[in-house]
Design a protein around this motif. Structure first.
Motif, short mmCIF file in Angstrom:
data_model
loop_
_atom_site.label_atom_id
_atom_site.label_comp_id
_atom_site.label_asym_id
_atom_site.label_seq_id
_atom_site.Cartn_x
_atom_site.Cartn_y
_atom_site.Cartn_z
N ALA A 31 10.29 10.40 2.29
CA ALA A 31 11.45 9.60 1.89
C ALA A 31 11.30 8.18 2.40
O ALA A 31 10.37 7.86 3.15
N ALA A 32 12.25 7.33 1.99
CA ALA A 32 12.24 5.94 2.46
C ALA A 32 12.41 5.89 3.96
O ALA A 32 11.78 5.09 4.66
N GLU B 231 9.27 -4.75 5.30
CA GLU B 231 9.59 -5.54 4.11
C GLU B 231 10.16 -4.68 2.97
O GLU B 231 10.61 -5.22 1.95
N TYR B 232 10.16 -3.36 3.13
CA TYR B 232 10.70 -2.47 2.11
C TYR B 232 12.11 -1.97 2.45
O TYR B 232 12.60 -1.02 1.84
N GLY B 233 12.74 -2.59 3.42
CA GLY B 233 14.10 -2.24 3.79
C GLY B 233 14.95 -3.48 3.94
O GLY B 233 14.58 -4.57 3.51
N ASP C 259 1.22 3.59 -1.85
CA ASP C 259 0.12 3.31 -2.78
C ASP C 259 -0.21 4.55 -3.60
O ASP C 259 -0.42 4.47 -4.82
N ALA C 260 -0.23 5.71 -2.93
CA ALA C 260 -0.54 6.95 -3.63
C ALA C 260 0.55 7.30 -4.64
O ALA C 260 0.25 7.74 -5.77
N ILE C 261 1.80 7.10 -4.26
CA ILE C 261 2.91 7.41 -5.16
C ILE C 261 2.90 6.48 -6.37
O ILE C 261 3.15 6.91 -7.51
N THR C 262 2.58 5.22 -6.15
CA THR C 262 2.49 4.28 -7.26
C THR C 262 1.42 4.74 -8.24
O THR C 262 1.62 4.73 -9.47
N ARG C 263 0.25 5.17 -7.71
CA ARG C 263 -0.81 5.67 -8.58
C ARG C 263 -0.34 6.93 -9.33
O ARG C 263 -0.63 7.11 -10.52
N GLU D 58 8.91 9.39 6.98
CA GLU D 58 9.05 8.06 6.39
C GLU D 58 7.77 7.66 5.68
O GLU D 58 6.67 7.79 6.24
N ALA D 59 7.88 7.22 4.45
CA ALA D 59 6.72 6.85 3.66
C ALA D 59 5.98 5.67 4.28
O ALA D 59 6.59 4.65 4.63
N THR D 60 4.67 5.81 4.41
CA THR D 60 3.83 4.72 4.91
C THR D 60 3.31 3.89 3.73
O THR D 60 3.50 4.26 2.56
N ARG D 61 2.65 2.81 4.05
CA ARG D 61 2.06 1.98 3.00
C ARG D 61 1.05 2.79 2.19
O ARG D 61 0.99 2.68 0.96
N ARG D 62 0.26 3.63 2.87
CA ARG D 62 -0.70 4.47 2.16
C ARG D 62 0.03 5.46 1.24
O ARG D 62 -0.41 5.68 0.11
#
Length: 798
Positions: A532-533, A599-601, A554-558, A547-551
């Motif tokens: 989750a966020a 930066e995502y919050g 990236d995986a979720i975006t893909r 909590e979702a990491t940057r990695r």
């Protein structure tokens, strides 16, 4: 029985008269702090339904009222330099002071004791000395305040300013005036109430009120009974065109804000609330006097029908509360429409007039057509002419004979044949994410059922993104092939557009199939890791997600982009991204579920960052010739959550990033939400976003009749309507809606194999032809009736 009534307004006096008439042996005493001859207020309006009740309850009162009524049936909407008239409504209005005089006289005839110019004793004293105390003491009820812990009042003070006035211009009909000025918008609700005057209520949004200079004019305390004369004169200047040389007449008139009053209970011991003390409904939909007199009738009747005060008061509240709450729901919709009237002042006058008349959702497209077919046809003609897509082709029905729901709409690169959408439905029948025969039957039946767009629901972009084990996915070749089988079959049978909703369930993943009560039980150790966020569990029974990491992001975006590419290859015409309902993207958007410090919050810009990254990645692989939708929760239904302003900004950002339309839902973001359910309850949010951003929207949520769909489309509240549960009840809902409206054109094609069932089958007595049983037919009531003041006896007409 000894009865004390606090307040000698119409509600208190009418109750006293009815109760005394039913029980002449009762001792009924009324206290009214104003003198008998004090004149306050202007005209009050009654519906035919309320008047029927008054006529039955006390013919003497009804006869006295009827002798002085102003009657008419038209509503005039003055906007954009045009006047649009809708007839067939039926109104009766009366000077409030004349009504009070009628009720005062009736109380005197029946032996009710009324103490004028006298403050009532304290309610505690009355409660101890009388069998019943009726608190009809208005909006600022001291009785309600005294027992606030029992009544538990909720006072919702609204934002706009308004002022009650009258004018010596006698309007011929109920008249709505909406003017665009350099400071914003100003509106008027006006109606005649006798031969000489009309009520004239001026309303203006707070910010516009300040810009118009009223704040400076009203910047002092006014004494009781004093009017804000400077503001009255300013209103005369602004609205001079509509006053036609006439004046505005104040009576203790000053700017106020409307307060919607609700009470958790209307009774405390032997004390009961009546009228404005118990509830208020915005003046744009109905009269507080009307509601108070209906209360009075019900209370008097219940006291007569029940053996003791306790049971009578319980019966009174049980009878009246549903009626009042229904009225308040409609009044709230009307109130909010007028508070936000600036949202609609770019609409063309025909659509604006229709939008205004249907604002409360009580008056609808079909209802207006029955009342005044000419008005509805004129708006239909405008709507048909406004879009080149509705131009009739040879052999097709004329555009004006096509109901609004069956007019085509261009969605992204697609042309939908009608405005009806089957929303994503969670079926929970997939195995290992692979859709099977049930999905095939469900989607093909809905496609053959006539809707312009059918969406497959809650399809995960990864195994860990599934909400349940029964949810389908689009992350393997086997799943893609299974979806291709379904789309090939549907497209082979119908030209309905087929879409799929992609999601990652986030902290709502790894649950069992929801139970009958809608609750989903977490799978616990048998589930899979949650992401989750922020590390915030859905509820006390759920696991805390990571909590979702940057990695991870990236995986979720893909995953989303890959699933979108698969959806294209699988043959879908439309793609919808699930950014609402507490799923992963919704978790990033809501301030209640995003507690990140990176930066995502933080502010909305930060909370939007990741959802926009995903949307752009999907847009890059999704063909321009197809349509891309995003579903959002426009409100979290919880304090501190997403509100209207942020919903607009979210939608605008999604549109700029490539969304072709916004599917506007609400809630399911946090477990402690408190939604306000009701018919079409989410439509105002689709309306808000559409008119604030000019993005196409889909309205969804408790829309179940074709009448509501036509009303929403024609008023410009949304471009498409998602009809969900009604289509689960009737998979051929859209075709049946066409048949019910006499439409058989290309927007609602019956499959050839089913065409024999396109007409309604005959039933018992449907072939009966009734005989004529009237020697003389009753004259039909004219659609348009205007109020024409009666001439004095010594004046002759030319």
């Amino acid at each position: 029985m000894r009865v004390a009534v606090i307040g000698g307004g119409p509600g208190g006096l009418y109750f006293a008269a009815l109760a005394q008439r039913l029980s002449p042996e009762w001792e009924i005493t009324v206290w009214e702090r104003n003198a008998r001859d004090d004149a306050f207020g202007f005209g009050v309006v009654f519906s035919d339904e309320t008047l029927d009740g008054i006529a039955q309850a006390d013919p003497a009162v009804f006869a006295a009222m009827s002798a002085r009524f102003a009657r008419w049936s038209d509503i005039d909407v003055r906007y954009g330099g045009e006047v649009h008239v809708s007839g067939g409504h039926g109104f009766a209005a009366l000077d409030r002071n004349r009504l009070r005089e009628i009720l005062q006289n009736r109380c005197a005839e029946l032996g009710v004791r009324v103490h004028y110019g006298t403050e009532a004793p304290p309610v505690e004293e009355l409660s101890a000395g009388y069998d019943l105390v009726v608190a009809a003491d208005g909006i600022r009820s001291t009785a309600r305040d005294t027992y606030a812990s029992s009544f538990r009042p909720d006072l919702d003070e609204r934002h706009s300013r308004y002022m009650w006035l009258s004018t010596d211009r006698v309007f011929e009909a109920f008249t709505f005036i909406v003017e665009k000025q350099d400071f914003g918008s100003i509106q008027v609700h006006a109606y005649p109430y006798d031969d000489r005057r009309s009520t004239f209520i001026v309303e203006i949004a707070e910010d516009d009120w300040r810009r118009a200079g009223f704040e400076a004019l009203a910047d002092r305390e006014f004494a009781r009974g004093e009017s804000d004369e400077a503001s009255v004169r300013r209103c005369e200047e602004i609205l001079a065109e509509h006053l036609d040389g006439h004046r505005l007449i104040p009576n203790a008139s000053k700017w106020i804000r409307f307060t919607t009053i609700r009470n958790a209970s209307w009774r405390h011991g032997n004390v009961v609330l009546l009228g404005d003390a118990a509830h208020t409904a915005h003046f744009s939909i109905g009269s507080g006097t009307k509601l108070a007199m209906e209360d009075a009738l019900a209370l008097a009747a219940c006291l007569h029908e029940h053996p003791d005060v306790t049971s009578a008061l319980a019966a009174y509240e049980a009878e009246r509360r549903p009626v009042v709450e229904s009225t308040q729901r409609a009044a709230q919709a009307s109130l909010e429409w007028f508070e936000n009237v600036g949202r609609y002042t770019d609409q063309e006058p025909p659509q604006f007039a229709f939008n205004l008349l249907t604002r409360s959702r009580r008056v609808t497209y079909d209802n207006l057509r029955v009342r005044d077919e000419g008005f509805t046809t004129a708006v239909d003609t405008w709507h048909a002419d406004d879009s080149p897509l509705t131009a009739a082709r040879p052999g097709t029905p004329a555009a004006t004979t096509v109901p609004p729901m069956f007019r085509p709409f261009r969605l992204g690169g697609l042309l939908l044949r009608n405005r009806v959408v089957v929303p994503p439905t969670a079926l929970y029948t997939a195995r290992e994410g692979v859709p099977g025969d049930f999905e095939l039957v469900h989607l093909s039946t809905r496609a053959l059922g006539g809707s312009g767009l059918v969406l497959a629901g809650m399809t995960a972009v990864s195994a860990d993104g599934r909400a349940t084990r029964g949810c389908p996915g689009l992350y393997t070749d086997e799943q893609e092939a299974a979806w291709r089988r379904i789309t090939d079959f549907v497209h082979g049978q119908s030209d309905t557009c087929l879409g799929i909703q992609l999601t990652h369930a986030g902290r709502r993943a790894a649950t069992g199939v929801p139970r009958a009560d809608g609750r989903a039980v977490p799978l616990g150790a048998d589930g899979w890791p949650l992401l989750a966020a922020s590390p915030q569990a859905w509820d006390e029974n759920s696991a805390i997600p990571r909590e979702a990491t940057r990695r991870d992001m990236d995986a979720i975006t893909r995953d989303f982009a890959t699933a979108a590419a698969r959806a294209h290859r699988a043959g879908f015409d439309v793609l919808e991204l699930q950014y609402g309902h507490g799923h992963l993207m919704s978790g990033f958007l809501s301030p209640l579920t995003n507690e990140r410090t990176d930066e995502y919050g933080g502010d909305l810009t930060g909370r939007l960052r990741f959802p926009l990254e995903v949307l752009r990645a999907v847009r890059a692989v999704w063909p321009e010739g197809k349509a891309l939708l995003v579903r959002i929760s426009a409100t979290d239904w919880a304090d501190g959550g997403t509100g209207e302003a942020e919903a607009v900004e979210i939608a605008r950002a999604l549109g700029e990033a490539g969304a072709d339309a916004i599917d506007v839902s609400t809630g399911e973001v946090v477990a402690h939400e408190r939604p306000r359910y009701g018919r079409s309850y989410q439509t105002p949010y689709a309306d808000l976003i559409r008119n604030a951003t000019e993005l196409p929207t889909i309205a969804v949520g408790a829309i179940s009749t074709y009448d509501d769909v036509n009303s929403i489309i024609l008023a410009g509240r949304a471009d498409l309507c998602a009809v969900g549960r009604a289509q689960l009840h009737d998979p051929l809902w859209t075709l049946h809606a066409a048949a019910a409206q006499g439409y058989s054109g290309p927007a609602a094609p019956w499959p050839a194999s089913w065409r024999a069932g396109s007409g309604r089958p005959p039933g018992a007595r449907t072939d009966r032809v009734p005989p004529r049983l009237q020697l003389l037919r009753a004259a039909s009531t004219p659609v348009h009736q205007r109020w024409v003041p009666r001439l004095p006896a010594n004046v002759s007409a030319c």
